[in-house]
Write a protein that holds these residues in place. Sequence first.
Motif, short mmCIF file in Angstrom:
data_model
loop_
_atom_site.label_atom_id
_atom_site.label_comp_id
_atom_site.label_asym_id
_atom_site.label_seq_id
_atom_site.Cartn_x
_atom_site.Cartn_y
_atom_site.Cartn_z
N SER A 252 11.32 40.00 -5.29
CA SER A 252 12.30 40.01 -6.37
C SER A 252 12.39 38.70 -7.12
O SER A 252 12.11 37.64 -6.57
N THR A 253 12.82 38.80 -8.39
CA THR A 253 13.19 37.60 -9.13
C THR A 253 14.68 37.31 -8.93
O THR A 253 15.25 36.48 -9.61
N GLY B 281 10.68 43.37 -17.91
CA GLY B 281 10.10 42.46 -16.91
C GLY B 281 9.00 43.20 -16.17
O GLY B 281 7.85 43.25 -16.60
N ASN B 282 9.38 43.85 -15.05
CA ASN B 282 8.43 44.66 -14.31
C ASN B 282 8.30 46.05 -14.95
O ASN B 282 7.51 46.87 -14.54
N LEU B 283 9.16 46.31 -15.92
CA LEU B 283 9.09 47.45 -16.84
C LEU B 283 9.48 48.80 -16.25
O LEU B 283 9.07 49.85 -16.76
N THR C 171 17.13 42.32 -7.75
CA THR C 171 16.81 43.42 -6.83
C THR C 171 17.17 43.00 -5.41
O THR C 171 17.73 43.79 -4.63
N THR D 236 21.69 43.56 -18.75
CA THR D 236 21.28 43.92 -17.39
C THR D 236 21.94 43.09 -16.29
O THR D 236 21.99 43.52 -15.14
N1 F0G Z 1 17.11 41.96 -16.60
C1 F0G Z 1 17.43 41.49 -15.40
C2 F0G Z 1 18.71 40.77 -15.25
C3 F0G Z 1 16.54 41.67 -14.31
O1 F0G Z 1 16.87 41.20 -13.12
C4 F0G Z 1 15.32 42.34 -14.51
C5 F0G Z 1 14.37 42.53 -13.43
C6 F0G Z 1 15.06 42.82 -15.81
C7 F0G Z 1 15.97 42.63 -16.82
C8 F0G Z 1 13.81 43.57 -16.12
O2 F0G Z 1 13.85 44.87 -15.64
O3 F0G Z 1 11.78 44.72 -14.28
O4 F0G Z 1 12.80 46.92 -14.79
O5 F0G Z 1 11.71 45.59 -16.59
N2 F0G Z 1 14.49 42.04 -12.27
C9 F0G Z 1 13.64 42.34 -11.12
C10 F0G Z 1 14.21 41.72 -9.87
C11 F0G Z 1 12.21 42.15 -11.32
O6 F0G Z 1 13.45 41.46 -8.93
O7 F0G Z 1 15.41 41.51 -9.80
P1 F0G Z 1 12.45 45.59 -15.31
#
Ligand code: F0G
Length: 471
Positions: free
Chosen positions: A157-158, A261-263, A161, A397
């Motif tokens: 995870s970043t 991000g990971n989409l 997640t 998000t």
């Molecule tokens: N915004 C936030 C705050 C996120 O944490 C993430 C992704 C995204 C947007 C992008 O969403 O990956 O579905 O395109 N976070 C992941 C994580 C990768 O590990 O928390 P995505």
Amino acid sequence: MSLETHQLRCTECGATIAGSEVNSIFRCPNCNGLYDVIYPWSPNADGRSMETNVPNASALRWLWQERRSSTLAVDQSGVWRFRDLLPILKSTDNVVTLREGNTPLYELPRCGKATGIDWLLAKHQGMNPTGSFKDTGMTAALSVAKERGFEWVACASTGNTSAAMAAYAARAGLRSIVFIPEGKIAWGKLSQSMDYGALTIQLKTDFDGCVSILTELVKRFPIYLLNSVNPYRAEGQKTPAFEIVEQLDWQVPDHIIVPGGNLANSAALGKGFIEMHQLGLIPTLPKVSIIQAQGANPLYRWFIDSNRVMKPVQAETRATAIRIGNPASWRKAAGIIESLGGWCEQVSEQEIALAKAQIGAEGVGCEPASAVTLAGIKKLVALGKVDPDGRAVLILTGHTLKDSQYTIDYHRNELLTPAEAAEATPRQAAQHAALRKPPLVLDANPDVVLRALENHMQATQATHEPAVPIA
Ligand code: F0G
């Protein structure tokens, strides 16, 4: 009560399997493709349903509204309230919930004005229990892990997640392992996974490196993988689409803007809208556009490439949540852009910082990755890709407190490098200057405080815009 009526369909070769037959990496053994969860009423490739006996739209609308006044946890959840459209569990007794979802839809009048759009809304997924949209997916996939008898769950995870997974695993009494890139996630998120009792492993690599290590690990040990390749995550993450139209009295917005991000999230929301359309819950479909940070922009590069080739990039952005160079779900997201007619844009660090401050100044706030949506819609309006007279919804998000260091650095004017700051147009530079609110450190003396207040009032008189009430 048995609810389960789903199967998994490979998004590449179309092979269909029972949910219980899926392997530990959630990849098709024939073609390595990712799976989608499908139901008897799901649309086929030709857009038609496999079954004519589909849930009744009016009955569903009524039922979902009724559940809002129930005292049952499963009804209070903004994900499981819609469980008729995510029958992935054998029993609702296995639902693991923190009463996620039911997040607000805010009007952003000042951001709309700055963008040149009349009606701009934000669906704030940062108002979930652990402060990000991940909770809606995690309640779904972790409930499946519990029902299937797993003891261990894990994710790379970043930061968001991992926070969500750790919380839901703790609620379920499961043990969790988190892999995060060392030094590249916001402290608030790291603290959450520790607080919720996960085994937190910081790997000396980036997010994409963490994913590779975890993929090897789940092949060797009985650990349930909770990254977004797990298709049950998308079933929870599609429910904000239901909430948005419900909150708009079943009117469909023209455009949804999502960070990429990971989409997986953009694809999940698109799936939600397509299923509602299929079932007659909504008469039209919105466009879904995806915004990436300029330093982590593989989908944007794919989008502008005339050959439409996906090439991973070495990712770098201060919006650490989306610091991802090799997105697992890019094909699903690309499919949503193509089928719903959306767009893809990239935004610079300076543009992200400005947009984040503008969302903050509306009293709403968000984490940097979420602010790409506002930065991106400005560009899409200028390009004529978003109708300024239409209704657009930004998906925010993550909560502003997820990365407070970013906000503090911005207001102290310590965030951007001189080169990045120099990219601002004169209008953007003036907007930054008006938005920055560094803390004043003063002697505890009323005269000193009064003088400072007078100076501040004089300095900001010219730039302060009258407040517009937020619905
Ligand atoms: N915004 C936030 C705050 C996120 O944490 C993430 C992704 C995204 C947007 C992008 O969403 O990956 O579905 O395109 N976070 C992941 C994580 C990768 O590990 O928390 P995505």
